[in-house]
Design a protein around this motif. Structure first.
Motif, PDB file in Angstrom:
ATOM      1  N   VAL A 159     -28.978  36.525 -17.014  1.00 17.65           N
ATOM      2  CA  VAL A 159     -29.877  36.384 -15.869  1.00 17.65           C
ATOM      3  C   VAL A 159     -29.703  37.559 -14.920  1.00 17.65           C
ATOM      4  CG1 VAL A 159     -30.289  35.039 -13.765  1.00 17.65           C
ATOM      5  CG2 VAL A 159     -30.158  33.882 -15.966  1.00 17.65           C
ATOM      6  N   VAL A 160     -28.453  37.934 -14.649  1.00 21.51           N
ATOM      7  CA  VAL A 160     -28.184  39.066 -13.771  1.00 21.51           C
ATOM      8  C   VAL A 160     -28.692  40.363 -14.391  1.00 21.51           C
ATOM      9  CG1 VAL A 160     -26.356  40.444 -12.690  1.00 21.51           C
ATOM     10  CG2 VAL A 160     -26.222  37.946 -12.658  1.00 21.51           C
ATOM     11  N   ALA A 161     -28.528  40.522 -15.700  1.00 22.08           N
ATOM     12  CA  ALA A 161     -29.021  41.726 -16.372  1.00 22.08           C
ATOM     13  C   ALA A 161     -30.527  41.871 -16.177  1.00 22.08           C
ATOM     14  CB  ALA A 161     -28.668  41.677 -17.856  1.00 22.08           C
ATOM     15  N   ALA A 162     -31.244  40.764 -16.288  1.00 24.46           N
ATOM     16  CA  ALA A 162     -32.697  40.805 -16.088  1.00 24.46           C
ATOM     17  C   ALA A 162     -33.049  41.129 -14.642  1.00 24.46           C
ATOM     18  CB  ALA A 162     -33.321  39.479 -16.500  1.00 24.46           C
ATOM     19  N   LEU A 163     -32.322  40.553 -13.701  1.00 26.45           N
ATOM     20  CA  LEU A 163     -32.588  40.818 -12.287  1.00 26.45           C
ATOM     21  C   LEU A 163     -32.371  42.288 -11.940  1.00 26.45           C
ATOM     22  CD1 LEU A 163     -30.985  37.689 -10.564  1.00 26.45           C
ATOM     23  CD2 LEU A 163     -33.414  38.202 -10.863  1.00 26.45           C
ATOM     24  N   LEU A 164     -31.423  42.914 -12.616  1.00 29.93           N
ATOM     25  CA  LEU A 164     -31.116  44.322 -12.361  1.00 29.93           C
ATOM     26  C   LEU A 164     -31.975  45.266 -13.196  1.00 29.93           C
ATOM     27  CD1 LEU A 164     -27.217  44.145 -12.143  1.00 29.93           C
ATOM     28  CD2 LEU A 164     -28.868  44.171 -10.271  1.00 29.93           C
ATOM     29  N   GLY A 165     -32.884  44.713 -13.981  1.00 28.59           N
ATOM     30  CA  GLY A 165     -33.761  45.534 -14.777  1.00 28.59           C
ATOM     31  C   GLY A 165     -33.118  46.127 -16.009  1.00 28.59           C
ATOM     32  N   GLN A 166     -31.980  45.577 -16.420  1.00 30.26           N
ATOM     33  CA  GLN A 166     -31.280  46.099 -17.597  1.00 30.26           C
ATOM     34  C   GLN A 166     -31.866  45.545 -18.890  1.00 30.26           C
ATOM     35  OE1 GLN A 166     -27.283  44.908 -16.690  1.00 30.26           O
ATOM     36  NE2 GLN A 166     -26.988  46.483 -15.123  1.00 30.26           N
ATOM     37  N   ALA A 167     -32.655  44.491 -18.788  1.00 33.10           N
ATOM     38  CA  ALA A 167     -33.323  43.896 -19.947  1.00 33.10           C
ATOM     39  C   ALA A 167     -34.520  43.116 -19.439  1.00 33.10           C
ATOM     40  CB  ALA A 167     -32.372  42.976 -20.714  1.00 33.10           C
ATOM     41  N   SER A 168     -35.525  42.934 -20.277  1.00 31.21           N
ATOM     42  CA  SER A 168     -36.655  42.103 -19.885  1.00 31.21           C
ATOM     43  C   SER A 168     -36.201  40.648 -19.839  1.00 31.21           C
ATOM     44  CB  SER A 168     -37.792  42.246 -20.898  1.00 31.21           C
ATOM     45  OG  SER A 168     -37.432  41.624 -22.132  1.00 31.21           O
ATOM     46  N   PRO A 169     -36.896  39.801 -19.085  1.00 31.68           N
ATOM     47  CA  PRO A 169     -36.506  38.391 -19.050  1.00 31.68           C
ATOM     48  C   PRO A 169     -36.410  37.761 -20.436  1.00 31.68           C
ATOM     49  CG  PRO A 169     -37.989  38.839 -17.242  1.00 31.68           C
ATOM     50  CD  PRO A 169     -37.945  40.091 -18.077  1.00 31.68           C
ATOM     51  N   GLN A 170     -37.378  38.031 -21.305  1.00 28.58           N
ATOM     52  CA  GLN A 170     -37.337  37.448 -22.638  1.00 28.58           C
ATOM     53  C   GLN A 170     -36.148  37.965 -23.431  1.00 28.58           C
ATOM     54  OE1 GLN A 170     -39.938  35.092 -24.433  1.00 28.58           O
ATOM     55  NE2 GLN A 170     -37.797  34.853 -25.040  1.00 28.58           N
ATOM     56  N   ALA A 171     -35.912  39.282 -23.380  1.00 29.48           N
ATOM     57  CA  ALA A 171     -34.799  39.855 -24.142  1.00 29.48           C
ATOM     58  C   ALA A 171     -33.460  39.341 -23.619  1.00 29.48           C
ATOM     59  CB  ALA A 171     -34.842  41.381 -24.070  1.00 29.48           C
ATOM     60  N   ALA A 172     -33.339  39.222 -22.296  1.00 28.33           N
ATOM     61  CA  ALA A 172     -32.090  38.733 -21.707  1.00 28.33           C
ATOM     62  C   ALA A 172     -31.816  37.297 -22.139  1.00 28.33           C
ATOM     63  CB  ALA A 172     -32.155  38.827 -20.185  1.00 28.33           C
ATOM     64  N   LEU A 173     -32.845  36.458 -22.102  1.00 30.29           N
ATOM     65  CA  LEU A 173     -32.657  35.065 -22.483  1.00 30.29           C
ATOM     66  C   LEU A 173     -32.407  34.926 -23.982  1.00 30.29           C
ATOM     67  CD1 LEU A 173     -35.334  33.341 -20.231  1.00 30.29           C
ATOM     68  CD2 LEU A 173     -32.864  33.403 -19.889  1.00 30.29           C
ATOM     69  N   ASN A 174     -33.030  35.753 -24.779  1.00 32.13           N
ATOM     70  CA  ASN A 174     -32.760  35.724 -26.219  1.00 32.13           C
ATOM     71  C   ASN A 174     -31.312  36.105 -26.506  1.00 32.13           C
ATOM     72  OD1 ASN A 174     -35.343  34.948 -26.891  1.00 32.13           O
ATOM     73  ND2 ASN A 174     -36.050  37.004 -27.388  1.00 32.13           N
ATOM     74  N   SER A 175     -30.807  37.093 -25.778  1.00 35.58           N
ATOM     75  CA  SER A 175     -29.411  37.500 -25.960  1.00 35.58           C
ATOM     76  C   SER A 175     -28.468  36.369 -25.560  1.00 35.58           C
ATOM     77  CB  SER A 175     -29.115  38.751 -25.128  1.00 35.58           C
ATOM     78  OG  SER A 175     -27.748  39.104 -25.207  1.00 35.58           O
ATOM     79  N   ALA A 176     -28.762  35.723 -24.424  1.00 36.89           N
ATOM     80  CA  ALA A 176     -27.931  34.600 -23.973  1.00 36.89           C
ATOM     81  C   ALA A 176     -27.984  33.452 -24.979  1.00 36.89           C
ATOM     82  CB  ALA A 176     -28.396  34.117 -22.606  1.00 36.89           C
ATOM     83  N   ALA A 177     -29.165  33.195 -25.541  1.00 35.83           N
ATOM     84  CA  ALA A 177     -29.312  32.115 -26.515  1.00 35.83           C
ATOM     85  C   ALA A 177     -28.515  32.399 -27.779  1.00 35.83           C
ATOM     86  CB  ALA A 177     -30.787  31.920 -26.857  1.00 35.83           C
ATOM     87  N   GLN A 178     -28.512  33.653 -28.212  1.00 34.12           N
ATOM     88  CA  GLN A 178     -27.744  34.011 -29.403  1.00 34.12           C
ATOM     89  C   GLN A 178     -26.258  33.764 -29.174  1.00 34.12           C
ATOM     90  OE1 GLN A 178     -28.135  38.129 -30.575  1.00 34.12           O
ATOM     91  NE2 GLN A 178     -27.360  37.751 -32.639  1.00 34.12           N
ATOM     92  N   GLN A 179     -25.777  34.158 -28.000  1.00 34.13           N
ATOM     93  CA  GLN A 179     -24.371  33.915 -27.677  1.00 34.13           C
ATOM     94  C   GLN A 179     -24.079  32.425 -27.587  1.00 34.13           C
ATOM     95  OE1 GLN A 179     -22.960  36.506 -24.299  1.00 34.13           O
ATOM     96  NE2 GLN A 179     -25.041  37.319 -24.426  1.00 34.13           N
ATOM     97  N   ALA A 180     -24.978  31.693 -26.903  1.00 38.90           N
ATOM     98  CA  ALA A 180     -24.778  30.256 -26.727  1.00 38.90           C
ATOM     99  C   ALA A 180     -24.732  29.542 -28.079  1.00 38.90           C
ATOM    100  CB  ALA A 180     -25.895  29.683 -25.864  1.00 38.90           C
ATOM    101  N   ASN A 181     -25.600  29.929 -28.985  1.00 35.87           N
ATOM    102  CA  ASN A 181     -25.647  29.260 -30.279  1.00 35.87           C
ATOM    103  C   ASN A 181     -24.362  29.475 -31.060  1.00 35.87           C
ATOM    104  OD1 ASN A 181     -28.213  28.295 -29.776  1.00 35.87           O
ATOM    105  ND2 ASN A 181     -29.239  29.984 -30.833  1.00 35.87           N
TER     106      ASN A 181
END
Length: 435
Positions: free
Chosen positions: A407-429
């Motif tokens: 979420v912070v990465a997306a807020l800082l413009g380091q990733a798009s919201p979709q890409a950031a959430l996909n990355s978090a989902a991969q880790q969570a899974n």
């Protein structure tokens, strides 16, 4: 952590748990039928009295209960809530557990692994406990793998606290209970003044659970979920999750969002109290931090007119441990007394804490709650919007940490919201497949 080989067991009023001699000294059943209970709680005793309202209230309720139940004696012992799980784990290993312990809701998946914890699932079905009077989010946090293991002890929720003076200066309409995130965004942008370092809204950006649970409320309001129904896969990288995170990113790009990288240090609270923030999403615990602001409180916005205004809560619980049938029975008698509407009202009026049961708000004396604690009445009414809880699974802290980082990465413009959430989902899974 409590050894994972242990399982929670139901209390049937017959079999007593094995207890050491030390445990019998800590709490016992006397020959004359008197039952001695040990209650662990994290409310700070005085001095100073000004910072001990919850302790004083609980002590008064214990005294009232003892007067009505002279055969039951309760010894209150202070245990810092931050270490309650650790201390009870050690106590359980030595057979020296208390009869009742205050535990954070996030501790419940670990507490559930102890064989000595009392399974309340059938007990709370009895009408006298008023189980359905607790809001759904409270009941969900007290429940692990389908078993009720605690009585709600404390409840809160998130709402928007806004600066009435800044709203009036910018000729903005007072937020109403049917407002939307679009309206909030417009108000925040109107209030923002970079030359005066005034921001319309603040958001915690340290990636901690504080970041995550504010985002999760927005996710739920958009119709999304944290995990799937079986808690086996991440679900937050859905269109609803992207909508919520995109809104935050757009607010950041418009310079209307103050990113607080130290939310637990009180930065946002200080800025709001000094008139530098138009709005802050927070809970009832913060209201006393704003003595210099003419503020109002409104429930969370919805994504569309008539939509969901869901809030999130972090309820804590009273957990009962099996030290024999007499002591379990007495513990349940006390918790039924403690969570009765009249006593919940007395506690709320003494402390400012929200009542854990909805029916308390219908009692005649509740009208004075918002007068004594300005703004708290809106938070109490907002409990009807606490419709669900964070997943009560042991892996949740790691899932949350991954989500917070992205979420912070997306807020800082380091990733798009979709890409950031996909990355978090991969880790969570990857965490969710582990036991």
């Amino acid at each position: 952590m409590i050894p994972p080989i242990q399982k929670s067991i139901p209390y049937n009023g017959m079999a007593a748990a094995t207890r050491s001699g030390a445990a019998l000294l800590n709490g016992s059943t006397g020959a004359n039928g008197q039952v001695n209970l040990v209650l662990w709680m994290g409310y700070t005793p005085p001095p100073p009295v000004s910072q001990s309202a919850e302790y004083i209230s609980l002590k008064a309720l214990v005294a009232k209960f003892t007067q009505e139940h002279p055969k039951i004696h309760i010894r209150m012992e202070y245990v810092n809530n931050d270490y309650a799980l650790q201390k009870v784990t050690v106590a359980l290993q030595g057979g020296e557990q208390p009869d009742i312990s205050y535990q954070y809701g996030t501790n419940m998946p670990q507490v559930a692994q102890a064989s000595q914890v009392v399974n309340l699932t059938q007990i709370v079905k009895q009408p006298r406990y008023g189980w359905n009077d607790f809001v759904p989010g409270e009941r969900d946090v007290a429940t692990v793998s389908g078993k009720v293991l605690g009585f709600p002890a404390l409840v809160d929720n998130l709402a928007v606290v806004y600066n009435k003076t800044l709203f009036a200066e910018h000729h903005l309409a007072t937020p109403g209970p049917d407002w939307t995130w679009s309206q909030l965004a417009a108000d925040a942008k109107a209030i923002t003044d970079p030359s005066k370092k005034i921001f319309g809204l603040t958001f915690p950006a340290d990636g901690s659970e504080t970041t995550v649970w504010e985002y999760e409320a927005m996710l739920w309001e958009a119709g999304g979920h944290i995990l799937n129904s079986g808690n086996t896969q991440a679900a937050f990288n859905s269109p609803a999750g992207v909508e919520a995170l995109t809104w935050l990113r757009q607010m950041q790009q418009a310079h209307a969002l103050y990113l607080d990288f130290h939310p637990d240090a009180g930065n946002s609270e200080t800025l709001f109290n000094s008139g530098k923030l138009g709005m802050i999403i927070t809970g009832p615990w913060d209201l006393s931090s704003f003595p210099n602001v003419h503020y109002g409180v409104q429930i969370m916005p919805s994504w569309s007119p008539g939509g969901s205004h869901q809030s999130i809560s972090g309820p804590d619980n009273w957990v009962v441990f099996n030290n024999g049938p007499a002591r379990v029975k007495a513990s349940l008698e006390f918790l039924q007394f403690l969570t009765s509407p009249d006593n919940l009202l007395a506690n709320s009026m003494a402390t400012g804490d929200l009542p854990t049961k909805l029916s308390v708000q219908n009692l005649p004396g509740f009208a004075g709650f918002n007068t004594k604690f300005p703004g708290a009445g809106v938070f109490a009414a907002n409990l009807k919007n606490v419709e669900q809880a964070r997943p009560q699974i042991a892996q949740y802290p790691r899932v949350s940490a991954a989500l917070g980082r992205e979420v912070v990465a997306a807020l800082l413009g380091q990733a798009s919201p979709q890409a950031a959430l996909n990355s978090a989902a991969q880790q969570a899974n990857s965490y969710l497949v582990a036991p």
